[in-house]
Motif scaffolding. Structure first.
Motif, short mmCIF file in Angstrom:
data_model
loop_
_atom_site.label_atom_id
_atom_site.label_comp_id
_atom_site.label_asym_id
_atom_site.label_seq_id
_atom_site.Cartn_x
_atom_site.Cartn_y
_atom_site.Cartn_z
N UNK A 1 0.80 -1.23 0.00
CA UNK A 1 0.00 0.00 0.00
C UNK A 1 0.83 1.28 0.00
N UNK A 2 2.15 1.14 -0.07
CA UNK A 2 2.97 2.36 -0.06
C UNK A 2 4.26 2.17 -0.85
N UNK A 3 4.74 3.28 -1.36
CA UNK A 3 6.03 3.27 -2.06
C UNK A 3 7.19 3.27 -1.06
N UNK B 1 1.18 7.58 -6.12
CA UNK B 1 1.09 6.59 -5.05
C UNK B 1 1.59 5.26 -5.62
N UNK B 2 1.57 4.20 -4.81
CA UNK B 2 2.16 2.93 -5.28
C UNK B 2 1.43 2.39 -6.52
N UNK B 3 0.08 2.38 -6.47
CA UNK B 3 -0.67 1.77 -7.57
C UNK B 3 -0.43 2.49 -8.90
N UNK B 4 -0.53 3.81 -8.89
CA UNK B 4 -0.36 4.55 -10.15
C UNK B 4 1.10 4.47 -10.64
N UNK B 5 2.04 4.36 -9.71
CA UNK B 5 3.46 4.24 -10.11
C UNK B 5 3.72 2.86 -10.70
#
Ligand SMILES: Cc1cc2nc3c(=O)[nH]c(=O)nc-3n(C[C@H](O)[C@H](O)[C@H](O)COP(=O)(O)O)c2cc1C
Length: 389
Positions: free
Chosen positions: A64-66, A105-109
């Motif tokens: 859930x996080x970078x 955020x993590x998902x879009x990255x």
């Protein structure tokens, strides 16, 4: 080393929608079918479902996080790991970010760094789905080769009715299977499949029917869908299961209607798979009033139309089904020739209503594939693999 297809890795991104709970069932389905699953949750997704739930279901930590682990660039390692990336449900927000290269955020990255097959499963209120900016973003992603699963129409969580509902996880699973399936054998082909029990009315409340469930027809439809058929038209009588959702489904009541619907559609199709059980006989006379109960009733039956014979002149690859309780092969060969079929599939009596089957196929040119045993879906996949289209 080539990886086994059964252990492919599916990376699921879940975003902030009410429909996020449906993704929990999708994770279960994938795990049940031997896929490895890892999940990324956005901050807003965690307001709808918890990390613990996806961790227990997937058997993997939830991401859930970078910024969690400075020794691992998870936005790169997750995409290296994935064979297929699916964002389900996809909010209007993530769609907008992905279409415009925003990686905050993590998902879009992960999306920006991903070069694997990527599927979006949008879910939102119907006015959001209709918004021209959302439409433009969807079009852009689609033009760039991303796979967009159309939302369903129906009651939405916000009590509105319209298009925007996340499809049933079983259908999302079927789409993942299609994307993942190692064959494109039916790409470019349009297929008619008939299925179920086709009955004939005796009076307004009674019919002559049979025990066909439509399960084999649905399995054939799935096998065709997985092998990337362009379009499937599913013409069916009574089914004991829900019809497939990826096909154009047409319900008919009797053999005449089935023939009419096949004739209406056949000219823009390439293959006809005739697995419906059509009543061989029908009442000579239909009573438009309910027949009164009596000590004895005799109904005169006449031979019903033979759909495949009526379609003899149609230039389309034809696959018929035969269910015989004796002299299976001899009777099937006769049917193959009489009806000018390309293939005939000999089904066993024990398969009626069951999830499993034992069947053999004969071809016009004399080849055969004998005694194939397994679940209807496994066997349907084998049938599609074996047939020369
Ligand atoms: C109760 C509730 C339900 C929501 N349902 C949706 C939805 O179905 N689809 C959608 O696009 N946004 C929905 N939203 C709005 C998103 O949660 C919001 O746009 C958020 O910024 C999305 O963040 P994410 O894309 O990073 O998860 C909902 C918000 C709330 C409070």
């Amino acid at each position: 080393m080539k990886k086994s297809r059964k252990t492919n890795n599916i990376l699921i991104g879940i975003t902030g929608c009410i429909a996020a709970y449906k993704s929990c069932y999708l994770i279960r389905l994938l795990k049940k079918n031997q896929y490895n699953v890892k999940v990324i949750l956005t901050e807003n997704a965690k307001k709808f479902i918890g990390k613990a739930t996806v961790e227990i279901l997937s058997g993997e930590k939830a991401y859930d996080t970078l910024w969690e682990d400075r020794t691992d660039t998870s936005h790169i390692s997750l995409t290296d790991w994935a064979d297929i990336f699916i964002i389900a449900p996809a909010t209007a927000n993530i769609i907008g970010k992905c279409a415009n290269g925003i990686a905050d955020d993590l998902l879009s990255t992960v999306f920006l760094s991903c070069n694997k097959k990527t599927i979006f499963v949008p879910a939102m209120n119907e006015r959001m789905w209709d918004n021209p900016i959302v439409k433009m973003n969807i079009k852009k992603l689609s033009n760039l080769g991303y796979i967009i699963m159309q939302p369903d129409e129906g009651f939405l969580a916000c009590n509105a009715f319209g298009k925007g509902r996340m499809p049933n996880p079983d259908n999302i699973y079927d789409l993942i299977k299609r994307v993942d399936f190692p064959s494109e054998k039916l790409s470019g082909k349009r297929i008619i499949i008939t299925g179920g029990a086709v009955s004939e009315k005796i009076d307004p409340v009674r019919v002559i029917s049979n025990l066909s469930s439509g399960k084999m027809a649905k399995a054939m439809a799935k096998a065709c869908y997985y092998a990337k058929a362009d379009a499937i038209t599913f013409i069916h009588g009574e089914l004991s299961i829900a019809p497939p959702e990826f096909s154009n489904n047409i319900k008919v009541n009797n053999a005449d209607e089935m023939l009419e619907k096949i004739e209406e559609n056949i000219d823009n199709h390439d293959i006809l798979i005739m697995s419906a059980a059509v009543s061989d006989y029908k009442p000579k006379k239909y009573s438009d009033k309910k027949i009164k109960k009596a000590d004895k009733l005799e109904i005169e039956l006449v031979k019903n139309i033979d759909i495949l014979k009526k379609l003899k002149d149609k230039n389309i690859l034809k696959i018929g089904f035969a269910l015989e309780t004796n002299d299976h092969k001899k009777n099937a060969e006769k049917k193959l020739l009489e009806k000018d079929l390309n293939y005939i599939i000999i089904n066993s009596q024990s398969a009626i209503g069951s999830d499993d089957t034992v069947l053999s196929i004969l071809s016009k040119s004399g080849d055969s594939l004998e005694d194939q045993k397994g679940s209807k879906l496994e066997i349907a996949n084998k049938v599609i693999k074996w047939i020369k289209f």
